[in-house]
Motif scaffolding. Structure first.
Motif, PDB file in Angstrom:
ATOM      1  N   GLN A 115       0.578  -0.765  -0.023  1.00  0.00           N
ATOM      2  CA  GLN A 115      -0.082   0.182  -0.325  1.00  0.00           C
ATOM      3  C   GLN A 115       1.256   1.504   0.254  1.00  0.00           C
ATOM      4  O   GLN A 115       1.162   2.124  -0.943  1.00  0.00           O
ATOM      5  N   LYS A 116       1.902   1.172   0.996  1.00  0.00           N
ATOM      6  CA  LYS A 116       2.586   2.400   0.549  1.00  0.00           C
ATOM      7  C   LYS A 116       3.507   2.629  -0.262  1.00  0.00           C
ATOM      8  O   LYS A 116       3.855   3.735  -0.603  1.00  0.00           O
ATOM      9  N   ILE A 117       4.280   1.604  -1.077  1.00  0.00           N
ATOM     10  CA  ILE A 117       5.538   0.979  -1.443  1.00  0.00           C
ATOM     11  C   ILE A 117       4.635   0.382  -3.264  1.00  0.00           C
ATOM     12  O   ILE A 117       4.991  -0.866  -2.925  1.00  0.00           O
ATOM     13  N   PRO A 118       3.628   1.164  -3.735  1.00  0.00           N
ATOM     14  CA  PRO A 118       3.111  -0.084  -4.962  1.00  0.00           C
ATOM     15  C   PRO A 118       4.360  -0.811  -5.642  1.00  0.00           C
ATOM     16  O   PRO A 118       3.913  -1.299  -5.950  1.00  0.00           O
ATOM     17  N   LYS A 119       5.474   0.116  -5.999  1.00  0.00           N
ATOM     18  CA  LYS A 119       5.831  -0.929  -6.714  1.00  0.00           C
ATOM     19  C   LYS A 119       6.708  -1.907  -6.166  1.00  0.00           C
ATOM     20  O   LYS A 119       7.371  -2.610  -6.808  1.00  0.00           O
ATOM     21  N   LEU A 120       6.707  -2.050  -4.762  1.00  0.00           N
ATOM     22  CA  LEU A 120       7.192  -3.560  -4.371  1.00  0.00           C
ATOM     23  C   LEU A 120       6.493  -4.348  -4.777  1.00  0.00           C
ATOM     24  O   LEU A 120       6.477  -5.965  -4.951  1.00  0.00           O
ATOM     25  N   GLU A 121       4.942  -4.289  -4.984  1.00  0.00           N
ATOM     26  CA  GLU A 121       3.910  -5.317  -5.870  1.00  0.00           C
ATOM     27  C   GLU A 121       4.727  -6.073  -7.530  1.00  0.00           C
ATOM     28  O   GLU A 121       5.184  -7.022  -7.258  1.00  0.00           O
ATOM     29  N   ARG A 122       5.696  -4.980  -7.852  1.00  0.00           N
ATOM     30  CA  ARG A 122       6.147  -5.644  -9.189  1.00  0.00           C
ATOM     31  C   ARG A 122       7.803  -6.480  -8.640  1.00  0.00           C
ATOM     32  O   ARG A 122       7.496  -7.384  -9.287  1.00  0.00           O
ATOM     33  N   PHE A 123       8.583  -5.790  -7.638  1.00  0.00           N
ATOM     34  CA  PHE A 123       9.311  -6.659  -6.991  1.00  0.00           C
ATOM     35  C   PHE A 123       9.326  -7.598  -6.780  1.00  0.00           C
ATOM     36  O   PHE A 123      10.127  -8.280  -7.252  1.00  0.00           O
ATOM     37  N   PHE A 124       8.216  -8.400  -6.002  1.00  0.00           N
ATOM     38  CA  PHE A 124       7.414  -9.412  -5.453  1.00  0.00           C
ATOM     39  C   PHE A 124       6.900 -10.413  -6.908  1.00  0.00           C
ATOM     40  O   PHE A 124       7.386 -11.824  -6.792  1.00  0.00           O
ATOM     41  N   ARG A 125       6.603  -9.764  -7.571  1.00  0.00           N
ATOM     42  CA  ARG A 125       5.838 -10.312  -8.384  1.00  0.00           C
ATOM     43  C   ARG A 125       7.247 -10.880  -9.349  1.00  0.00           C
ATOM     44  O   ARG A 125       7.142 -11.952  -9.790  1.00  0.00           O
ATOM     45  N   ILE A 126       8.343  -9.941  -9.591  1.00  0.00           N
ATOM     46  CA  ILE A 126       9.066 -10.348 -10.710  1.00  0.00           C
ATOM     47  C   ILE A 126      10.394 -11.891  -9.720  1.00  0.00           C
ATOM     48  O   ILE A 126      10.599 -12.518 -10.545  1.00  0.00           O
ATOM     49  N   LEU A 127       9.947 -11.225  -8.362  1.00  0.00           N
ATOM     50  CA  LEU A 127      10.883 -12.441  -7.918  1.00  0.00           C
ATOM     51  C   LEU A 127       9.934 -13.718  -7.478  1.00  0.00           C
ATOM     52  O   LEU A 127      10.312 -15.352  -8.566  1.00  0.00           O
ATOM     53  N   ALA A 128       8.653 -13.856  -7.850  1.00  0.00           N
ATOM     54  CA  ALA A 128       8.027 -15.321  -8.381  1.00  0.00           C
ATOM     55  C   ALA A 128       7.304 -15.736  -9.572  1.00  0.00           C
ATOM     56  O   ALA A 128       8.370 -16.977  -9.776  1.00  0.00           O
ATOM     57  N   GLU A 129       8.102 -14.754 -10.766  1.00  0.00           N
ATOM     58  CA  GLU A 129       7.942 -14.858 -11.840  1.00  0.00           C
ATOM     59  C   GLU A 129       9.081 -15.774 -11.643  1.00  0.00           C
ATOM     60  O   GLU A 129       9.565 -17.205 -12.780  1.00  0.00           O
ATOM     61  N   ASN A 130      10.554 -15.113 -11.341  1.00  0.00           N
ATOM     62  CA  ASN A 130      11.661 -16.127 -10.999  1.00  0.00           C
ATOM     63  C   ASN A 130      11.892 -17.705 -10.610  1.00  0.00           C
ATOM     64  O   ASN A 130      13.020 -18.203 -11.373  1.00  0.00           O
ATOM     65  N   SER A 131      11.395 -16.926  -9.391  1.00  0.00           N
ATOM     66  CA  SER A 131      10.761 -18.156  -8.315  1.00  0.00           C
ATOM     67  C   SER A 131      10.490 -19.475  -9.715  1.00  0.00           C
ATOM     68  O   SER A 131      10.917 -21.224  -9.572  1.00  0.00           O
ATOM     69  N   LEU A 132       9.499 -18.718 -10.110  1.00  0.00           N
ATOM     70  CA  LEU A 132       8.600 -20.342 -10.887  1.00  0.00           C
ATOM     71  C   LEU A 132       9.837 -20.768 -12.387  1.00  0.00           C
ATOM     72  O   LEU A 132       9.348 -22.162 -12.877  1.00  0.00           O
ATOM     73  N   VAL A 133       9.685 -20.095 -12.684  1.00  0.00           N
ATOM     74  CA  VAL A 133      11.061 -20.335 -13.687  1.00  0.00           C
ATOM     75  C   VAL A 133      12.215 -21.319 -13.305  1.00  0.00           C
ATOM     76  O   VAL A 133      12.557 -22.337 -13.984  1.00  0.00           O
ATOM     77  N   ALA A 134      13.006 -21.117 -12.218  1.00  0.00           N
ATOM     78  CA  ALA A 134      13.917 -21.961 -11.518  1.00  0.00           C
ATOM     79  C   ALA A 134      13.260 -23.281 -11.363  1.00  0.00           C
ATOM     80  O   ALA A 134      13.804 -24.225 -11.108  1.00  0.00           O
ATOM     81  N   HIS A 135      12.027 -22.875 -10.471  1.00  0.00           N
ATOM     82  CA  HIS A 135      11.114 -24.233  -9.994  1.00  0.00           C
ATOM     83  C   HIS A 135      10.871 -25.021 -11.413  1.00  0.00           C
ATOM     84  O   HIS A 135      10.993 -26.821 -11.651  1.00  0.00           O
ATOM     85  N   GLN A 136      10.678 -24.569 -12.367  1.00  0.00           N
ATOM     86  CA  GLN A 136      10.441 -25.093 -13.448  1.00  0.00           C
ATOM     87  C   GLN A 136      11.342 -26.234 -15.053  1.00  0.00           C
ATOM     88  O   GLN A 136      11.572 -27.326 -14.845  1.00  0.00           O
ATOM     89  N   GLU A 137      12.644 -25.403 -14.659  1.00  0.00           N
ATOM     90  CA  GLU A 137      14.045 -25.384 -14.776  1.00  0.00           C
ATOM     91  C   GLU A 137      14.775 -26.985 -14.147  1.00  0.00           C
ATOM     92  O   GLU A 137      14.765 -27.919 -14.863  1.00  0.00           O
ATOM     93  N   ARG A 138      14.269 -26.737 -12.620  1.00  0.00           N
ATOM     94  CA  ARG A 138      14.535 -27.809 -11.988  1.00  0.00           C
ATOM     95  C   ARG A 138      14.374 -29.061 -12.204  1.00  0.00           C
ATOM     96  O   ARG A 138      14.659 -30.164 -12.442  1.00  0.00           O
ATOM     97  N   LEU A 139      12.943 -29.016 -12.114  1.00  0.00           N
ATOM     98  CA  LEU A 139      11.876 -29.867 -12.483  1.00  0.00           C
ATOM     99  C   LEU A 139      12.506 -30.567 -14.426  1.00  0.00           C
ATOM    100  O   LEU A 139      12.648 -32.069 -14.097  1.00  0.00           O
TER     101      LEU A 139
END
Length: 194
Positions: free
Chosen positions: A115-139
């Motif tokens: 709420q206070k720093i909306p750009k953090l939603e972008r930060f955590f979305r990108i972290l989640a996307e990177n995590s998803l890619v890493a999980h897929q690659e590992r699988l």
């Protein structure tokens, strides 16, 4: 806590005021090796950022065999995202492997910071996307690469962890028994020497 701010600033640019707000909202805790941040069947109330030390997440199957899912060292995030998001008991254990300084971010803090720093939603979305890619690659790696290839990839991708993590946990991460891992390493060393 400069490592946390550096981590965020790699993706989004924070103002000094936003940095200060983050620092006042998150909690820093110190843990000894072998401490448990989370146990299976508990509801995860935090995600964790490693300022110093090494942490792992793992699960235990019905045969009491551990399966390591993640390692996290300085500058990495770790958590039981299913439990954290769903607010339900999870399946993961999160254990400190080396004495550690951990930044704990609660769900309430996340929401407040969004709420206070909306750009953090972008930060955590990108972290989640990177995590998803890493999980897929590992699988895909687990399905298509040999144990030796998975170990070689682990060594090249995470060179700092080789000396910091017990070999039986590396074996678990790449999906082999400790006995097989020892034989495989000896075989690889012979290949290197000859």
């Amino acid at each position: 806590m400069s490592l946390l701010l550096e981590n965020i600033n790699k993706i989004v640019t924070l103002t000094p005021e936003e940095e200060q707000l983050i620092l006042t909202q998150v909690e820093v805790k110190y843990y000894k090796a072998k401490s448990m941040l989370l146990k299976a069947e508990e509801v995860s109330r935090n995600t964790y950022f490693v300022q110093r030390g090494v942490v792992r997440s793992f699960t235990i199957n019905d045969q009491i065999i551990e399966h390591v899912l993640h390692f996290a060292c300085e500058g990495w995030w770790i958590g039981d995202m299913y439990s954290y998001i769903a607010e339900k008991p999870g399946n993961l254990f999160i254990e400190v492997l080396e004495d550690a300084e951990i930044v704990c971010v609660s769900k309430e803090t996340h929401q407040l910071l969004y709420q206070k720093i909306p750009k953090l939603e972008r930060f955590f979305r990108i972290l989640a996307e990177n995590s998803l890619v890493a999980h897929q690659e590992r699988l895909i790696d687990n399905l298509s690469l040999t144990a030796e290839e998975r170990f070689e990839k682990f060594c090249s991708k995470y060179p700092t962890l080789i000396q910091r993590v017990p070999q039986k946990q590396i074996a678990s991460f790449i999906g082999v028994t400790p006995e097989f891992f020892s034989k495989m390493k000896a075989k690889l060393l012979k290949k290197i020497i000859s």
